[in-house]
Scaffold this active site. Structure first.
Site, short mmCIF file in Angstrom:
data_model
loop_
_atom_site.label_atom_id
_atom_site.label_comp_id
_atom_site.label_asym_id
_atom_site.label_seq_id
_atom_site.Cartn_x
_atom_site.Cartn_y
_atom_site.Cartn_z
N GLU A 1 -85.83 123.06 82.61
CA GLU A 1 -84.81 123.81 82.47
C GLU A 1 -84.73 124.64 81.17
OE1 GLU A 1 -79.68 123.68 83.04
OE2 GLU A 1 -80.96 122.07 82.21
N LYS B 1 -78.68 127.12 89.50
CA LYS B 1 -77.90 125.82 89.60
C LYS B 1 -76.53 125.84 89.81
CE LYS B 1 -77.07 122.98 85.47
NZ LYS B 1 -77.05 122.90 84.01
N CYS C 1 -80.87 119.48 86.28
CA CYS C 1 -80.22 119.12 85.25
C CYS C 1 -79.08 118.53 85.87
CB CYS C 1 -80.00 119.86 84.16
SG CYS C 1 -79.64 118.80 82.52
#
Length: 261
Positions: free
Chosen positions: A44, A110, A146
């Site tokens: 990321e 995300k 994440c």
């Protein structure tokens, strides 16, 4: 039955300089390809690390960073997954995974933003709202980023969508208990999806306020939660050979995904 795949998690510390980071991606992608990898996953924020004026550094998917990643995918034959920031249209950016190569061209934005432990990702990042799976090398891959790791339902949903291998770039922040939480969550989420999971974190970087800059510990986890390979804190490339069909075998023996959600 899908054949075995070699995956690479390319763990490094990104800087605020997207061009320098792209150069590093090139070095690691070529090394991964030379070592037989078919898929290379970068962290990321591989384009520019957190805390580096991400809103100002955002680039469109036809910009120079993305075009550079596409060129690398074409040169090496790899399916490449790399984290970048793209304009959201509201003054913020999207925390985007660019996926390119092996006949695939897509993005994942995300969904779950890191508004925790004193950090406020949503101040500069707009959330995504769609799960993404792709097909390459006869395998279905699912994407996550994440902080998504803290949301089990996202991974169960990816499993129900047929994902056999999960690719999870990260920039996991350091802090008390955070390494233990990372180790636990990557294993738990592989079990939730009953899929392989390759998590690629930024290498350990000295903390700077609340910005999540990475602890390393990239890992490959099997569908039963077993750790097949793990890196330490520093920069490096993790190579892991996986058999995607093991996901179907585990789902048949432990049919939790077929139960009512």
């Amino acid at each position: 039955m899908t054949t075995a795949l070699r995956l690479a998690a390319c763990q490094f510390s990104a800087t605020a300089d997207w061009a320098a980071n792209l150069q590093r991606l090139g070095l690691d992608a070529r090394t991964a390809a030379e070592r037989g990898a078919q898929v290379a996953v970068f962290p990321e924020a591989a384009m520019a690390r957190f805390g580096s004026e991400t809103a100002a550094l955002g680039q469109a998917l036809d910009g120079p960073f993305a075009d550079g990643v596409r060129a690398l995918a074409e040169e090496t034959g790899l399916l490449i997954v790399a984290g970048m920031f793209t304009p959201s249209g509201d003054g913020r950016v999207r925390n985007t995974l660019l996926v390119s190569g092996a006949g695939v061209e897509t993005r994942y934005d995300k969904i779950h933003l890191f508004d925790a432990f004193g950090s406020r990702e949503s101040d500069v990042v707009a959330p995504g709202d769609a799960l993404v799976t792709i097909n390459a090398f006869g395998t279905t891959f699912g994407l996550a980023t994440c902080f998504d790791l803290r949301f089990a339902s996202q991974f169960s949903a990816l499993g129900r969508l047929g994902a056999e291998v999960l690719l999870v770039p990260a920039s996991w922040g350091e802090g008390p208990g955070k390494a233990e939480q990372w180790d636990l969550l990557v294993r738990a989420r592989a079990m939730d999806a009953q899929a392989w999971l390759l998590a690629c974190d930024q290498a350990w970087t000295p903390p700077a306020g609340t910005d999540p800059l990475g602890i390393g510990r990239s890992a490959c986890i099997d569908p039963l939660g077993g750790v097949r390979a793990r890196l330490a804190a520093g920069e490096g490339i993790l190579l892991a050979d996986v058999e995607p069909s093991l996901a179907a075998d585990v789902r048949a023996r432990v049919p939790v995904l077929s139960a009512d959600a």
